[in-house]
Design a protein around this motif. Structure first.
Motif, short mmCIF file in Angstrom:
data_model
loop_
_atom_site.label_atom_id
_atom_site.label_comp_id
_atom_site.label_asym_id
_atom_site.label_seq_id
_atom_site.Cartn_x
_atom_site.Cartn_y
_atom_site.Cartn_z
N ARG A 101 0.82 -1.22 0.00
CA ARG A 101 0.00 0.00 0.00
C ARG A 101 0.85 1.27 0.00
O ARG A 101 0.32 2.37 0.20
N ASP A 102 2.16 1.16 -0.21
CA ASP A 102 3.06 2.32 -0.19
C ASP A 102 2.98 3.03 -1.54
O ASP A 102 3.56 2.58 -2.52
N ALA A 143 -7.04 0.34 -1.30
CA ALA A 143 -6.55 1.11 -0.16
C ALA A 143 -7.42 0.89 1.07
O ALA A 143 -6.92 0.77 2.20
N ALA A 144 -8.73 0.84 0.88
CA ALA A 144 -9.64 0.64 2.02
C ALA A 144 -9.49 -0.75 2.61
O ALA A 144 -9.56 -0.94 3.83
N ALA A 145 -9.25 -1.75 1.76
CA ALA A 145 -9.12 -3.13 2.25
C ALA A 145 -7.87 -3.32 3.08
O ALA A 145 -7.84 -4.17 3.99
N ALA A 159 -4.76 -9.17 3.32
CA ALA A 159 -4.22 -8.77 2.02
C ALA A 159 -4.65 -9.72 0.90
O ALA A 159 -4.90 -9.29 -0.22
N LEU A 160 -4.73 -11.02 1.19
CA LEU A 160 -5.05 -11.98 0.13
C LEU A 160 -6.43 -11.76 -0.49
O LEU A 160 -6.56 -11.78 -1.72
N LEU A 166 -8.76 -7.47 -6.48
CA LEU A 166 -8.08 -6.61 -7.45
C LEU A 166 -7.78 -7.37 -8.73
O LEU A 166 -7.84 -6.81 -9.83
N ALA A 167 -7.46 -8.66 -8.63
CA ALA A 167 -7.20 -9.47 -9.82
C ALA A 167 -8.46 -9.55 -10.70
O ALA A 167 -8.37 -9.47 -11.94
N LEU A 168 -9.62 -9.70 -10.08
CA LEU A 168 -10.87 -9.73 -10.85
C LEU A 168 -11.13 -8.38 -11.52
O LEU A 168 -11.55 -8.32 -12.68
#
Length: 240
Positions: A101-102, A143-145, A159-160, A166-168
């Motif tokens: 998230r950086d 970012a919210a997750a 994170a997973l 995000l992949a979808l």
């Protein structure tokens, strides 16, 4: 004398000659839109595979751990100098989770999503409303997750699912670029950027896996196919 100032009958060649030019700024942003989309997809697959390997019950081979550590550092997912997966899986996992998230770290997932949104913002007239909304939603939802009270580190369990989602979304974004954009010279620059980034990523991953000897075992081959997004093609061609 058959000359006439009246407009003639419209021909197919006349339509082909009326191709609107693509400005250099638009072409550049389309090129980087393709590159950042593909780069983010590759980063997501690498981060997800690394976190899953760390959390697996069985212990992975040393060459495979070394290959993933090298790839994560080279691609910017983990900082240089961090202990490898062979030396300290816990420290490597913390460094990887901190880098996801950086937004200031070049080539991190958050940085790539931000750059992707900036390129898309200049191209609003070329994107559908759904495409633009999807690109914004990717950055905001990711970012919210990963947000943690007190600026703490997100966990792998946190994170997973965010990486899976995000992949979808990235798959939908790639489909929109392929099916819902005007196929002019600007779109060709987008396709060139996406394929160029894919070739850079594939060659880098193959080089690291070959140098580390990770392809000696079946686990290394399976993981490389996953990073290449080629497992379905491989299984269909080599069913045994």
């Amino acid at each position: 004398d058959t000359y006439s100032m009246l407009p003639g009958r419209l021909q197919v060649d006349d339509i082909l000659r009326r191709r609107s030019p693509v400005s250099s700024r638009t072409g550049e942003n389309l090129f980087w839109l393709g590159r950042y989309t593909e780069r983010t997809e590759q980063q997501v697959r690498l981060a997800r595979a690394t976190l899953q390997l760390i959390g697996a019950d069985s212990e992975a081979d040393a060459p495979l751990l070394q290959a993933l550590s090298t790839l994560a550092v080279r691609s910017g997912l983990a900082p240089g100098g961090v202990p490898t997966l062979r030396q300290s899986p816990a420290l490597f996992e913390r460094a990887l989770l901190a880098g996801l998230r950086d937004v200031r770290g070049a080539h991190s997932v958050a940085f790539d999503l931000q750059a992707l949104e900036q390129a898309a913002q200049v191209l609003r007239e070329r994107l559908t409303t759904e495409q633009w909304g999807l690109i914004r939603a990717m950055r905001e939802s990711f970012a919210a997750a990963l947000a943690v009270p007190g600026d703490g580190l997100p966990s792998a369990a946190q994170a997973l699912p965010a990486l899976d989602r995000l992949a979808l979304q990235l798959a939908a974004a790639t489909g929109g670029q392929t099916d819902r954009m005007t196929r002019d010279d600007g779109w060709r620059l987008l396709a060139v950027g996406r394929l160029l980034e894919r070739l850079i990523g594939l060659t880098a991953r193959l080089e690291v896996f070959l140098d580390s000897g990770a392809l000696a075992g079946a686990a290394g081959v399976d993981l490389l196919l996953e990073l290449f997004d080629s497992a379905i093609t491989f299984r269909a061609r080599y069913q045994r």
